[in-house]
Design a protein around this motif. Structure first.
Motif, PDB file in Angstrom:
ATOM      1  N   GLY A   1     135.378   3.785  -5.707  1.00 19.21           N
ATOM      2  CA  GLY A   1     134.830   2.748  -4.834  1.00 19.21           C
ATOM      3  C   GLY A   1     135.544   1.417  -4.877  1.00 19.21           C
ATOM      4  O   GLY A   1     134.925   0.391  -4.643  1.00 19.21           O
TER       5      GLY A   1
ATOM      6  N   TYR B   1     135.229   0.166  -9.281  1.00 19.92           N
ATOM      7  CA  TYR B   1     134.386   0.743 -10.320  1.00 19.92           C
ATOM      8  C   TYR B   1     135.083   1.908 -10.993  1.00 19.92           C
ATOM      9  O   TYR B   1     136.121   2.389 -10.538  1.00 19.92           O
TER      10      TYR B   1
ATOM     11  N   LEU C   1     130.758   5.306   1.080  1.00 23.49           N
ATOM     12  CA  LEU C   1     130.547   3.869   0.889  1.00 23.49           C
ATOM     13  C   LEU C   1     130.833   3.077   2.164  1.00 23.49           C
ATOM     14  O   LEU C   1     130.418   1.937   2.303  1.00 23.49           O
ATOM     15  N   LEU C   2     131.577   3.692   3.092  1.00 27.38           N
ATOM     16  CA  LEU C   2     131.907   2.992   4.336  1.00 27.38           C
ATOM     17  C   LEU C   2     130.784   3.107   5.361  1.00 27.38           C
ATOM     18  O   LEU C   2     130.808   2.465   6.399  1.00 27.38           O
TER      19      LEU C   2
ATOM     20  N   ASP D   1     127.358   2.277   6.747  1.00 21.80           N
ATOM     21  CA  ASP D   1     126.381   1.197   6.599  1.00 21.80           C
ATOM     22  C   ASP D   1     124.963   1.710   6.380  1.00 21.80           C
ATOM     23  O   ASP D   1     124.115   0.992   5.868  1.00 21.80           O
TER      24      ASP D   1
ATOM     25  N   LEU E   1     125.047  -1.144  -2.560  1.00 18.89           N
ATOM     26  CA  LEU E   1     125.787  -1.669  -3.709  1.00 18.89           C
ATOM     27  C   LEU E   1     125.660  -3.184  -3.817  1.00 18.89           C
ATOM     28  O   LEU E   1     125.870  -3.759  -4.871  1.00 18.89           O
ATOM     29  N   SER E   2     125.323  -3.854  -2.702  1.00 16.36           N
ATOM     30  CA  SER E   2     125.306  -5.316  -2.746  1.00 16.36           C
ATOM     31  C   SER E   2     123.935  -5.880  -3.102  1.00 16.36           C
ATOM     32  O   SER E   2     123.740  -7.083  -3.067  1.00 16.36           O
TER      33      SER E   2
ATOM     34  N   ASN F   1     136.936  -1.044   9.168  1.00 18.76           N
ATOM     35  CA  ASN F   1     136.100   0.024   8.610  1.00 18.76           C
ATOM     36  C   ASN F   1     136.504   0.389   7.189  1.00 18.76           C
ATOM     37  O   ASN F   1     136.559   1.555   6.826  1.00 18.76           O
ATOM     38  N   SER F   2     136.800  -0.613   6.388  1.00 17.39           N
ATOM     39  CA  SER F   2     137.329  -0.312   5.061  1.00 17.39           C
ATOM     40  C   SER F   2     136.704  -1.203   4.006  1.00 17.39           C
ATOM     41  O   SER F   2     136.138  -2.247   4.316  1.00 17.39           O
ATOM     42  N   LEU F   3     136.831  -0.765   2.758  1.00 15.81           N
ATOM     43  CA  LEU F   3     136.450  -1.581   1.612  1.00 15.81           C
ATOM     44  C   LEU F   3     137.742  -1.961   0.917  1.00 15.81           C
ATOM     45  O   LEU F   3     138.601  -1.113   0.689  1.00 15.81           O
ATOM     46  N   MET F   4     137.867  -3.237   0.575  1.00 13.89           N
ATOM     47  CA  MET F   4     139.079  -3.631  -0.115  1.00 13.89           C
ATOM     48  C   MET F   4     138.741  -4.589  -1.245  1.00 13.89           C
ATOM     49  O   MET F   4     138.059  -5.582  -1.046  1.00 13.89           O
TER      50      MET F   4
END
Lengths: 396, 372
Positions: free
Chosen positions: A35, A38, A260-261, A263, A269-270, A296-299
């Motif tokens: 993720g 983590y 995780l992407l 919604d 997680l937040s 559309n990403s987590l960075m």
């Protein structure tokens, strides 16, 4: 006042995770990054502290160095206590015997003394290879209310998948009357999540009996639970509602990252009241340059991005150069994707360099038969040479 | 040779207007996730300094909250560690006016500390420096005080020329001017508010300043004593970012969008330590368009962000557009809102469709917690 802990947790983190191939070549499965920032074990450790459990024994055996280092004194999770806190429990030699952990139950058996030190009423047994957020204190309240000897957390799974899990057959009152490991014809859809709460006195007794039985494979699912059921002990199923994922295979690890992407994922997680903590390495903010397209990403932090990133998870300190394309992939920390390289449907390990023009992974459309296609994996510290191609399902 | 560090957290507070209304200079947010003090603390810790005193005066709640027990900087130690030194205002003394007076509150801390040398530092200049190299030069040159300097010719035009010195051929400072109007002559150097001095001499200076009623370190000590004691300059070669007024605060943040300066400050010289917040990685949604910007963890971006800095936990809703702005922690920008040339402090809420547009030379500032 005599010091005791009402409830402590024992976390089984010794598994090799051989199905993750190159990713677990030099580290235990719970230490695999997940993720963006983590490691898998962060979820269980954070669940513990968020549930008010501040004493955790982590049982390690396979490639424990990185994991030991990562956990350290437990400070990132608030598990640095004078009394309690996190403890790494590796197998050790005793006056007459010296043996590895033979099975999950044997691992706990070998640490009876550790648990006795805290004289707890209850012990939570956890495994370090699942992604989920769970408040164990609610499960403990249920365990007490039912005056159970053992409570097993279960998840309602789709009927067609039930035969992949350990299935609990329960009465209307949630009492377990039968346990079946991966049944071909499942009678229920209540799958075990590998989260157990035991009343310590009871578990202690069954662990000692199990150890005396030379035939036993010293496993919770195979031996301890059936023995308790046979003896007519009170076993209850606690129904967990929420997101839970076993990340034991490449496909499930990739899926869990991609989840995780979404919604609408039933795992936030937040949530500031139930954070997932992780050891933090002080990285600067991510710098997104002109020409970059990130959607559309987590960075995570510390990256420099000039290329295109879509539907992907980018971990700390990655460099995505001009014209590079990242699609449906997981890039673990320290990765460098050079100009014009493509990474698609791939899991890329830590500190990998993908040189100019290389293509890692293939699109599902390139295969006529969907079963022939799959996610590819690049192991830690590998260099993918210029214009090299890594095929779908390949592991390098 | 061991050093200890003393940090002045409140000096220059009055130069940042609203940003320092409720916080000390040292805890002014910078670069998406840092506070100004992080750079000095990290430099000290990376220079093997294990004993650091932070002199505070007012508004130090946010600073104390940030520093905690010092564990993020590995300063939670049995021996040495981090000491917060609030104003020493018993007896006749009151809250201090200048650095010399402030040091009187640190006398006890200094007396009990083991190291022979002291690094004094302000927090308004962002840079990476190894104080061990400066100490080596200090000892080798036989200086009484070594002052960190930068050639005026290398400074940005807008930087306020504060303490300007000139040296003789041997490197000894023979001219000290405060806020001169004709600073940038050949050979002019600006002091960067960092000094190395032996503990023994510092104690004597503090004692003298008490008995003579002196308050200002630069005017009353450096300027007056330059002919009596050997004060030398040590030039800093690396990049510096001077935060001496609001415009330079704005420019100093934007400087981090330059890859070279960014890497020099954060990577080349090792990481900069700060308080962790355990945020989720930043999320870029379907309508995200991000260009030339710094994005911290915990942000959720679904609008356009250009030439801007987003601190931790900033939410940018769909259709919102942020350009040339600094947006601090946990601020929320509503749908289709427009933010340009602005500094938004922590926890600001901008409702849907609102417009906040400042001038590039004079960015608009919204104070902490306001709702528009």
């Amino acid at each position: 006042m005599l010091k005791t802990k009402e409830c402590i947790a024992m976390l089984l983190a010794g598994g090799q995770g051989s199905r993750l191939g190159v990713l677990t070549k030099h580290l235990a499965k719970p230490a695999v990054p997940f993720g963006g920032k983590y490691r898998i074990i962060d979820f269980t450790l954070s669940n513990c502290i968020n549930s008010g459990i501040d004493t955790v024994g982590v049982l390690t055996q396979y490639q424990p160095l990185l994991l030991n280092d990562y956990i350290g004194n437990g400070h990132p999770w608030g598990l640095n206590r004078n009394y309690g806190g996190v403890h790494i429990l590796s197998p050790y030699t005793k006056s007459k015997t010296a043996e590895w952990y033979k099975g999950t139950a044997n691992a706990i058996y070998q640490n009876i003394k550790f648990i006795d030190n805290y004289n707890p009423e209850y012990v939570v047994i956890l495994s370090g290879d699942h992604i989920y957020k769970m408040d164990y204190s609610k499960m403990l309240a249920f365990h007490k209310e039912k005056q159970a000897d053992c409570t097993i957390a279960v998840l309602d799974v789709p009927k067609e998948e039930a035969s992949r899990f350990g299935i609990m057959n329960i009465t209307d009152d949630n009492k377990i009357y039968e346990f079946e490991e991966k049944p071909p014809q499942p009678k229920s859809t209540k799958a075990s999540m590998g989260v157990y709460i035991f009343t310590w006195d009871k578990l202690r007794k069954y662990l000692i009996e199990d150890e005396e039985n030379a035939e036993s494979s010293n496993d919770f699912g195979k031996n301890i639970i059936p023995a308790m059921l046979d003896a007519g002990e009170n076993l209850y199923a606690y129904l967990f509602e929420g997101y839970w994922k076993d990340v034991g295979t490449i496909d499930s690890l990739w899926e869990a990252n991609m989840d995780l992407l979404n919604d609408d994922l039933p795992m936030d997680l937040s949530d500031k009241k139930f954070k997932i903590f992780a050891r933090n390495n002080s990285n600067p903010c991510t710098l997104i340059k002109d020409g970059a397209v990130v959607k559309n990403s987590l960075m995570s932090e510390g990256c420099i991005v000039e290329g295109n990133v879509n539907c992907s998870i980018i971990s700390t300190n990655c460099e995505i150069q001009k014209g590079a394309n990242i699609l449906y992939s997981v890039i673990m920390s320290g990765g460098v994707v050079e100009e014009g390289a493509t990474v698609q449907y791939a899991i890329v390990g830590e500190n990998v360099v993908i040189k100019k023009g290389a293509v890692v992974g293939q699109l599902p459309g390139e295969y006529e038969n969907a079963d022939d296609w799959g996610v590819c994996v690049v192991g830690n510290n590998r260099v993918i040479e210029e214009n090299q191609k890594v095929k779908s399902k390949e592991m390098v | 040779m061991k050093m200890l560090g003393i940090i002045f957290s409140n000096i220059y507070d009055n130069q940042l207007g609203r940003l320092t209304e409720h916080r000390a200079m040292a805890s002014v947010p910078y670069g998406g996730r840092y506070r100004l003090i992080d750079f000095v603390l990290t430099n000290m810790v990376s220079s093997s300094i294990t004993s650091v005193g932070v002199i505070t005066k007012s508004n130090y709640q946010s600073l104390m909250d940030h520093l905690g027990n010092g564990s993020e900087w590995d300063l939670d130690r049995k021996t040495d560690g981090l000491y917060i030194l609030p104003p020493f205002s018993s007896g006749q003394t009151t809250v201090y006016k200048g650095k010399l007076e402030a040091l009187q509150g640190a006398v006890n801390f200094l007396e009990h500390a083991m190291p022979d040398y002291v690094v004094l530092s302000d927090t308004n200049i962002v840079m990476r420096i190894d104080y061990r190299d400066m100490l080596k030069a200090h000892i080798k040159s036989g200086a009484d005080i070594t002052m960190l300097t930068k050639n005026c010719s290398e400074l940005d035009e807008d930087v306020i020329r504060d303490t300007i010195v000139r040296c003789d051929e041997s490197g000894r400072i023979n001219d000290v001017r405060i806020l001169p109007t004709d600073a940038d002559k050949e050979g002019d150097k600006m002091g960067l508010g960092v000094y190395i001095i032996s503990k023994k001499l510092l104690m004597k200076i503090i004692d003298d300043s008490r008995s003579y009623g002196l308050t200002n370190f630069e005017r009353d000590c450096i300027q007056r004593s330059k002919d009596i004691i050997n004060i030398r300059s040590y030039n800093h070669e690396g990049s510096i970012v001077v935060i001496d007024n609001l415009n330079n605060y704005y420019k100093g943040n934007m400087a981090l969008l330059d890859t070279k300066i960014n890497r020099e400050l954060f990577v080349k010289n090792g990481p900069v330590y700060t308080k962790t917040r355990d945020e989720v990685p930043a999320k870029y949604d379907e309508y995200a368009v991000v260009k030339n910007s710094l994005i911290a963890d915990g942000c959720v971006v679904n609008g356009t962000v250009e030439n801007s800095i987003l601190f931790r936990g900033v939410k940018v809703k769909k259709g919102a557009k942020i350009t040339n702005s600094i947006v601090m922690q946990d601020t929320v920008i509503g749908k289709d809102a427009t933010i340009a040339n602005a500094i938004l402090d922590k926890e600001v809420k901008i409702s849907d469709n609102k417009m906040i547009v400042g001038d590039k030379q004079y960015p608009t500032i919204l104070a902490k917690g306001v709702t528009i």
